[in-house]
Design a protein around this motif. Structure first.
Motif, PDB file in Angstrom:
ATOM      1  N   VAL A 385       5.590  -8.813  -7.193  1.00 58.10           N
ATOM      2  CA  VAL A 385       6.795  -8.869  -8.011  1.00 58.10           C
ATOM      3  C   VAL A 385       6.614  -7.964  -9.219  1.00 58.10           C
ATOM      4  O   VAL A 385       5.610  -8.056  -9.931  1.00 58.10           O
ATOM      5  CB  VAL A 385       7.100 -10.308  -8.473  1.00 58.10           C
ATOM      6  N   ASP A 387       9.034  -6.868 -12.460  1.00 55.94           N
ATOM      7  CA  ASP A 387      10.351  -7.052 -13.057  1.00 55.94           C
ATOM      8  C   ASP A 387      10.328  -6.740 -14.547  1.00 55.94           C
ATOM      9  O   ASP A 387       9.291  -6.564 -15.173  1.00 55.94           O
ATOM     10  CB  ASP A 387      10.893  -8.458 -12.796  1.00 55.94           C
ATOM     11  N   ALA A 393      14.805  -8.256 -11.995  1.00 58.01           N
ATOM     12  CA  ALA A 393      13.707  -7.985 -11.070  1.00 58.01           C
ATOM     13  C   ALA A 393      13.884  -6.585 -10.487  1.00 58.01           C
ATOM     14  O   ALA A 393      14.946  -6.261  -9.947  1.00 58.01           O
ATOM     15  CB  ALA A 393      13.689  -9.025  -9.957  1.00 58.01           C
ATOM     16  N   ASP A 396      10.579  -6.682  -5.413  1.00 55.44           N
ATOM     17  CA  ASP A 396      10.100  -7.958  -4.882  1.00 55.44           C
ATOM     18  C   ASP A 396       9.744  -7.733  -3.417  1.00 55.44           C
ATOM     19  O   ASP A 396      10.628  -7.554  -2.576  1.00 55.44           O
ATOM     20  CB  ASP A 396      11.163  -9.040  -5.018  1.00 55.44           C
TER      21      ASP A 396
END
Length: 783
Positions: A385, A387, A393, A396
């Motif tokens: 992830v 972000d 974000a 992902d």
């Protein structure tokens, strides 16, 4: 009076214990090199002992020699009908019994009596009897002895000819003869496994730290070219790793603590009469220990933890043959936390886990025929992830790959001259793939990968080995691969030979075709079109293919010193490159999968690329004797490729040269030579990796780094070099061995260049350096 007598008895016992000679049991098993049937009645003698110490093998090929003095011993092995064998400098320690897995070659001319002499030509040869060239055995003791390997097979491989770093000292990535690290195959207990390294990534063959432990590994093979026919799905190199069996007579344990974590290992018998045993190792670590010492490896904003477990249960002598149950697993996390008070908002979190477990069966149909079968199940799961805590974000990604593999082959020995191996590998590959990325133009998150299901990968192979005489051995084979997802298939002929044309001299050679499939995410990735629909551009992408030709010469200058030279040529074809001929983007026109370390893409690729690697390698090696050893290698090579634009360029990994020097000295002292100090050094030097030159004017205008991809990989970074140092202090006591080990990678703190970028602060092109000195101090006790 009674108290005085007791005191005298205590002092006498104390001095008796301290003066007592430290001994240990040396045992092992001897089998026929080809048929793997036990060699019964072989004589094993420890040279130079008086009275002579030795043993003979039993009906199952096992032998045991008790009360062997600690230190290094040399063995002489003989048996009627077999070629003589000598094993020098076997290390005996008081903490653990020594077990050796040995094989013998059947003599073409049967002799009733033999005279044993040291066969130095046999040293360093691979375990796989089908290998003839560009292959070495990696011994666990040798790996532990070399400076700053951290008991990692990949870091140990940097010592050998043709091997260089991948360009990041924090990773154990290796480049073999100019090839991308993605072309490496990892095998464990005879079957392919996922990348066995912590902090790896999708499509990568490496990581920060190996999950493998020297407490469990046995001698393994490392290949750099022209692989035998029983290996497939590799174009660059192969690590063929094996676990040893646990002690089937007594329980033994090892504890270790150091800056890279704490570990515990245990082994022992399950049933002494049946010689069944267990072996297990567990490790846990956090790199936060370095921060506590004021050594900034990653930074105060980063957290890193990892743990791994490995085991093997050995169950020999059943009615259905010998069985072993084995496994390896690891889990790691990486987190980067932004400093909000300084305006940082980018957050990263990466969690990974890998696991593989298997069941191996070796069934002997008769003394000349056996079937080896491995059933394994593996899992690779990574979740990344990235972000912006202020906005959204940005990336992902979660990739889950599972594989059920069944590998089986039949090996039959017709006679001392001829043998055949026929087998196949079935892999069921299940996947659950997802990837979302924020698209600034669309102002929304776009799903580029959302696939789950399974497909199959089939491999078959055969090999015929012919020993024309005692000097010449020839291997001829075929390997076939079929990928059910896109119906791609490939037939790969293989040839290898070894000709010992004179005492201490041998010509070796090999040739063959090889191939490797890409990561599943590459086949499944989606491209979104202007009309809102999507397509999978690369589902029908074919294997990357390579033709290898190698010719080598080995020369034993003395009984302890070997000189080896190899010349090789590798032609790579059907290489994935950019497919759209109308593009004017120079980065895309010069793109080739040969320059990548990892990852996947949904962009449209085809198999129109080409490449070539060729060079000369020289190795001068003194095997360990008289308390010291050394190894020096020199590699001169070229690595080229062609992309969509058809221009021949240097690859990212075209460093032109690699020069390594490794050596060490061991001193023994103390009562009965129970203490050992060893100092080991390693110097690594190679040409720098390559990147596209930076257009300084365009970068200044745009405010970020702009590269000239029409001249891709013309810029070569500064030459890479470093010096590693290792110091070990070891003490043998009754039933216990303790060791303090200090290994320092890059002991002089050389700031090797990692890459270059345009700095908007200084309006100049600046260099980014790699990590400097990297130390590891560890304490280890075996009992």
């Amino acid at each position: 009076m009674n108290k005085l007598i007791c005191l005298l008895l205590f002092v006498a016992n104390f001095y008796s214990a301290t003066a007592q000679e430290l001994t240990q049991t040396l045992k092992g098993r001897i089998v026929d090199q080809v048929s793997k049937s036990p060699v019964i009645g072989a004589t094993v003698i420890i040279q130079g002992t008086e009275p002579l110490k030795g043993a003979t093998t039993d009906i199952d090929g096992y032998f045991a020699i008790k009360q062997v003095p600690i230190g290094r011993v040399s063995l002489s092995i003989s048996s009627v009908g077999y070629e003589q064998k000598a094993i020098p400098n076997v290390l005996i320690e008081s903490g653990k019994e020594k077990f050796l897995n040995l094989d013998m070659v059947e003599a073409l001319i049967e002799m009733e009596e033999v005279v044993v002499v040291a066969d130095a030509q046999d040293r360093g040869q691979p375990i796989n009897e089908l290998a003839t060239v560009s292959a070495i055995s990696i011994n666990v003791e040798e790996t532990s002895r070399m400076a700053a390997t951290f008991d990692d097979p990949a870091r140990a491989a940097l010592t050998y000819a043709g091997v260089s770093t991948g360009g990041d000292d924090l990773l154990n990535e290796i480049v073999i003869r100019g090839n991308s690290p993605k072309g490496i195959l990892w095998r464990l207990e005879g079957v392919e496994i996922p990348n066995p390294n912590h902090f790896g990534s999708v499509g990568s063959s490496a990581g920060g730290i190996s999950m493998l432990s020297s407490n469990l590994l046995s001698t393994s093979d490392f290949f750099t070219s022209a692989f035998p026919s029983d290996y497939g799905n590799a174009t660059s190199g192969i690590f063929d790793l094996r676990m040893r069996q646990g002690n089937f007579d007594k329980h033994e344990h090892t504890l270790q603590a150091g800056l890279l974590g704490v570990a515990a290992a245990s082994e022992g018998p399950i049933n002494r009469q049946k010689r069944s045993s267990y072996l297990v190792n567990y490790r846990y670590s956090t790199l936060a220990l370095f921060d506590n010492l004021g050594i900034e490896i990653l930074g105060s904003q980063e957290d890193v933890t990892f743990q791994d477990l490995s085991f093997k249960v050995n169950l020999p002598g059943t009615k259905l043959g010998s069985f072993s149950i084995w496994g390896l697993g690891g889990k790691n996390t990486y987190t980067y936390r932004p400093l909000l008070e300084f305006g940082e908002w980018d957050y990263e979190d990466n969690e990974q886990q890998m696991g593989v477990a298997g069941l191996t069966n070796v069934a002997y149909l008769n003394k000349n025929t056996y079937i080896n079968t491995v059933v394994s199940y593996s899992l690779f799961d990574t979740h990344y992830v990235f972000d912006s805590l202020r906005f959204r974000a940005l990336e992902d990604e979660e990739v889950v790959e599972k594989a059920l593999r069944i590998s089986s082959y039949l090996n039959h020995k017709f006679n001392a001259k001829n043998s055949i191996r026929v087998g196949g590998i079935f892999s069921n590959l299940a996947f659950d793939l997802a990837y979302d990325e924020w698209d600034y133009d669309l102002n929304r998150s776009v799903n580029y990968l959302n696939e789950n299901g399974s497909t199959n990968f089939f491999q078959a192979f055969t090999n015929w080995q012919h020993r024309a005489n005692e000097e010449l051995t020839i291997n001829v084979g075929l390997h076939a691969s079929h990928f059910r997802l896109n119906q791609d298939w490939y037939i790969e002929p293989r040839l290898g030979f070894r000709w010992a044309y004179a005492p201490g001299k041998a010509l070796t050679g090999g040739a063959g075709l090889h191939s490797r499939m890409e990561t599943l995410a590459l086949y499944m990735g989606k491209e979104f079109l202007e009309d809102g629909t999507s397509r999978q551009n690369n589902r029908d992408l074919s294997f990357t293919k390579a033709a290898h030709v190698v010719l080598g010469h080995e020369w034993m200058l003395t009984n302890e010193i070997r000189f080896k030279a190899e010349a090789y040529y590798q032609h790579l074809y059907d290489v994935p490159i950019w497919a759209t001929d109308t593009t004017t983007d120079q980065y895309l026109r010069s793109f080739s999968i040969l320059n990548t370390f990892e990852g996947w893409t949904s962009d449209d690729l085809d198999n129109g690329g080409r490449g070539k690697n060729y060079g000369l390698e020289f190795t001068l090696e003194k095997f360990f004797s008289n308390g010291y050893y050394f190894l020096s290698t020199l590699s001169l090579y070229e690595s080229k490729y062609k992309g969509l634009d058809g221009i021949e360029r240097s690859t990212r990994f075209d460093g032109k040269y690699i020069f390594n020097v490794v050596g060490g000295k061991e001193w023994t002292f103390g009562a009965n030579n129970n203490k050992v100090i060893s100092i080991n050094g390693r110097a690594i030097s190679s040409g720098g990796k390559r990147e596209a030159p930076i257009n300084a004017f365009a970068s200044q205008q745009e405010g970020y780094t702009v590269r000239d991809f029409s001249r891709n990989f013309e810029t070569q970074l500064e030459p890479y070099w470093r010096f590693d140092l290792g110091i070990t202090y070891k003490v043998n006591k009754i039933n216990r061995t303790t060791a303090i080990v200090l290994n320092v990678q890059n002991v002089v703190g050389r700031a090797n260049e990692f890459g270059r970028y345009y700095s908007t602060t200084t309006n100049q092109i600046v260099s980014e350096s790699q990590v400097g000195m990297f130390p590891n101090l560890a304490y280890k006790v075996s009992f």
